[in-house]
Design an enzyme around this catalytic site. Structure first.
Site, PDB file in Angstrom:
ATOM      1  N   ARG A  58     -64.106 -85.476 -34.943  1.00 18.80           N
ATOM      2  CA  ARG A  58     -65.108 -84.424 -35.607  1.00 18.80           C
ATOM      3  C   ARG A  58     -64.456 -83.670 -36.865  1.00 18.80           C
ATOM      4  O   ARG A  58     -65.131 -83.408 -37.797  1.00 18.80           O
ATOM      5  CB  ARG A  58     -65.423 -83.339 -34.694  1.00 18.80           C
ATOM      6  CG  ARG A  58     -66.823 -83.005 -34.970  1.00 18.80           C
ATOM      7  CD  ARG A  58     -67.586 -81.734 -34.202  1.00 18.80           C
ATOM      8  NE  ARG A  58     -66.577 -80.626 -34.177  1.00 18.80           N
ATOM      9  CZ  ARG A  58     -65.893 -79.872 -33.395  1.00 18.80           C
ATOM     10  NH1 ARG A  58     -65.843 -80.593 -32.057  1.00 18.80           N
ATOM     11  NH2 ARG A  58     -65.229 -78.974 -33.539  1.00 18.80           N
ATOM     12  N   TYR A 111     -89.445 -85.707 -49.166  1.00 10.02           N
ATOM     13  CA  TYR A 111     -89.239 -86.212 -47.757  1.00 10.02           C
ATOM     14  C   TYR A 111     -90.016 -85.304 -46.828  1.00 10.02           C
ATOM     15  O   TYR A 111     -89.397 -84.078 -46.861  1.00 10.02           O
ATOM     16  CB  TYR A 111     -87.762 -86.564 -47.395  1.00 10.02           C
ATOM     17  CG  TYR A 111     -87.415 -87.143 -46.293  1.00 10.02           C
ATOM     18  CD1 TYR A 111     -88.014 -88.610 -46.239  1.00 10.02           C
ATOM     19  CD2 TYR A 111     -86.656 -86.657 -45.159  1.00 10.02           C
ATOM     20  CE1 TYR A 111     -87.789 -89.407 -44.785  1.00 10.02           C
ATOM     21  CE2 TYR A 111     -86.595 -87.348 -44.106  1.00 10.02           C
ATOM     22  CZ  TYR A 111     -86.874 -88.502 -43.739  1.00 10.02           C
ATOM     23  OH  TYR A 111     -86.948 -89.345 -42.593  1.00 10.02           O
ATOM     24  N   ASP A 183     -81.466 -84.532 -53.794  1.00 11.78           N
ATOM     25  CA  ASP A 183     -81.487 -85.684 -53.096  1.00 11.78           C
ATOM     26  C   ASP A 183     -81.496 -86.785 -53.813  1.00 11.78           C
ATOM     27  O   ASP A 183     -82.603 -87.211 -54.437  1.00 11.78           O
ATOM     28  CB  ASP A 183     -82.655 -85.403 -51.952  1.00 11.78           C
ATOM     29  CG  ASP A 183     -82.923 -86.540 -50.991  1.00 11.78           C
ATOM     30  OD1 ASP A 183     -82.172 -87.411 -51.281  1.00 11.78           O
ATOM     31  OD2 ASP A 183     -83.416 -86.215 -49.932  1.00 11.78           O
ATOM     32  N   LYS A 208     -80.324 -95.390 -46.255  1.00 16.68           N
ATOM     33  CA  LYS A 208     -81.284 -96.159 -47.191  1.00 16.68           C
ATOM     34  C   LYS A 208     -80.634 -97.108 -48.090  1.00 16.68           C
ATOM     35  O   LYS A 208     -79.672 -98.014 -47.580  1.00 16.68           O
ATOM     36  CB  LYS A 208     -82.295 -95.176 -47.950  1.00 16.68           C
ATOM     37  CG  LYS A 208     -82.863 -94.049 -47.096  1.00 16.68           C
ATOM     38  CD  LYS A 208     -83.756 -94.655 -45.872  1.00 16.68           C
ATOM     39  CE  LYS A 208     -84.106 -93.700 -45.165  1.00 16.68           C
ATOM     40  NZ  LYS A 208     -84.630 -92.342 -45.569  1.00 16.68           N
TER      41      LYS A 208
HETATM   42  C1  LIG Z   1     -84.747 -90.959 -44.914  1.00 18.40           C
HETATM   43  C2  LIG Z   1     -84.683 -89.700 -46.160  1.00 18.40           C
HETATM   44  C3  LIG Z   1     -84.157 -88.654 -45.642  1.00 18.40           C
HETATM   45  C4  LIG Z   1     -83.433 -88.403 -44.162  1.00 18.40           C
HETATM   46  O1  LIG Z   1     -82.615 -89.364 -44.019  1.00 18.40           O
HETATM   47  P1  LIG Z   1     -82.212 -89.639 -42.442  1.00 18.40           P
HETATM   48  O2  LIG Z   1     -80.934 -90.714 -42.603  1.00 18.40           O
HETATM   49  O3  LIG Z   1     -83.361 -90.688 -41.937  1.00 18.40           O
HETATM   50  O4  LIG Z   1     -82.185 -88.313 -41.684  1.00 18.40           O
HETATM   51  C5  LIG Z   1     -83.771 -87.539 -46.717  1.00 18.40           C
HETATM   52  N1  LIG Z   1     -84.330 -87.644 -47.783  1.00 18.40           N
HETATM   53  C6  LIG Z   1     -84.767 -88.606 -48.232  1.00 18.40           C
HETATM   54  C7  LIG Z   1     -85.439 -88.897 -49.745  1.00 18.40           C
HETATM   55  C8  LIG Z   1     -85.145 -89.815 -47.311  1.00 18.40           C
HETATM   56  O5  LIG Z   1     -85.603 -90.984 -47.871  1.00 18.40           O
END
Ligand SMILES: *Cc1c(COP(=O)(O)O)cnc(C)c1O
Length: 395
Positions: A58, A111, A183, A208
């Protein structure tokens, strides 16, 4: 390390790979929760920070660090911290940098769960958020207050693909003594490097494009300096939203083809966006690579390519959209994005359902909006699939 003066394409292949026993070319998977001490004195030195080494996964793990070093290098950041999901990364950033009485200015097209986290969880702890259209810099300036601590933007924003000028937003943030968090999930560092434009913290859902193969849930935080790193690292260690070694290995493996994949995603999506824009059954298309995109000039300034995400609406509205989504064969009807396969979904009833109609309308997420994550298949096959499905719509 040799990776400093090489092209981004080569960095994707080599970044983060260190030296390991027996000389493997790929970082081994240290699938262990804990590490043996030589003796009690060494254990004590490790805990005091007098000696460099591993204690407990961790806190630190070589497989995880290899991935973190790679992502930090690709984003041109100082250091990175990998997390168990994109939401864990976002939660760790907020938990680290906000306290009671602080205010956040946030993009409204973003998101869904990020909005819910601020609205339904952080507001319980006395943190207030203003959701504004961050494509309009005046709206950001007007929303900033004396207690604003963070400006949080998602650009391009999910699912509208509205674009925020990172450089100008960083100026607003820094002149008001707040930090800019970006993000960068939709672009990846292959197409956009927010730290170069002044962002303080960058995050990704590595689920992603970074992993790229739709088989891992993971996130990452990249910071611009050591001060932010030590604050966020401490929080991540204490709150526990860490990634595990095997998922780190998979994401690191995906990163090697990031540059290649992003080129193909962008090429394919440009062709698909133009096909849709010229189609008689399509009402509008939003794609950063189209001249019709309202922030096309900002996109040209801060992107190295236009990415794989498209949103559009059919003339027949949601009913026509449903027919399209129910009849595609190559494209898969599924949420998520950024994998090698093309995915199609309906934000108003799926990813952005929980936001409610009013919030969706204000953010430009119409009931008829369809979101397409263009994969790396042959582009003619993607177009043929959309075309045969569009033919099923009669109006
Ligand atoms: C999918 C996504 C998230 C969250 O990510 P997870 O891996 O599903 O927790 C945050 N921001 C964007 C733009 C996303 O597409």
């Amino acid at each position: 390390m040799l990776t400093k003066n090489i092209h981004f394409d080569s960095k994707c292949v080599h970044s983060g790979v260190g030296e390991y026993e027996h000389g493997p070319v790929v970082p081994p998977i240290y699938q262990t929760s804990t590490f043996k001490f030589v003796n009690t004195d060494q254990g004590a030195r490790l805990f005091k920070g007098e000696e460099d080494g591993y204690i407990y996964t961790r806190m630190r793990n070589p497989t995880i660090e290899a991935l973190e070093n790679a992502v930090a290098e690709l984003e041109e950041g100082h250091k990175a911290l990998a997390c168990s999901s994109g939401m864990a990364a976002i939660n760790t950033i907020f938990t680290s940098l906000l306290e009671k009485g602080n205010h956040v200015v946030c993009s409204e097209s973003l998101y869904g769960p990020t909005r819910l986290l601020l609205e339904t969880i952080f507001n319980k702890f006395g943190i207030e958020t203003s959701f504004v259209n961050t494509s309009n810099l005046t709206e950001i300036e007007d929303a900033v207050k004396s207690n604003t601590k963070l400006i949080y933007i998602e650009t391009p924003g999910n699912p509208t693909l509205a674009i925020t000028d990172i450089e100008q937003t960083a100026k607003i943030a820094h002149s008001s003594k707040s930090l800019l968090v970006v993000d960068n999930t939709f672009m990846s560092p292959a197409l956009q490097q927010p730290i170069k434009f002044g962002a303080d913290v960058v995050l990704h859902s590595m689920t992603k494009f970074l992993n790229g193969h739709a088989d891992v849930i993971a996130g990452v935080i990249v910071v611009k300096n050591e001060e932010l790193y030590s604050i966020i690292r401490k929080t991540l260690n204490q709150t526990g939203g860490v990634i595990d070694p095997f998922n780190s290995f998979l994401v690191h493996r995906g990163l090697k083809t990031l540059s290649l994949r992003m080129q193909r995603h962008s090429q394919n999506a440009q062709v698909v966006a133009e096909f849709l824009e010229n189609h008689s059954k399509v009402k509008w298309v939003s794609y950063p690579g189209l001249k019709s995109h309202p922030q096309y000039d900002v996109a040209q300034k801060q992107h190295y390519g236009s990415g794989g995400m498209i949103s559009f609406e059919l003339k027949g509205g949601i009913e026509a959209g449903k027919t399209l989504m129910n009849n595609v064969k190559l494209c898969q009807l599924a949420v998520s994005l950024g994998g090698v396969e093309s995915l199609i979904q309906h934000p108003a009833s799926m990813t952005h359902f929980s936001l409610g109609k009013e919030n969706r309308e204000k953010a430009g997420i119409t009931d008829g909006l369809v979101r397409l994550s263009v994969g790396i298949e042959n582009v003619n096959d993607i177009i043929n699939d959309l075309e045969q499905s569009l033919k099923k719509i009669s109006f």
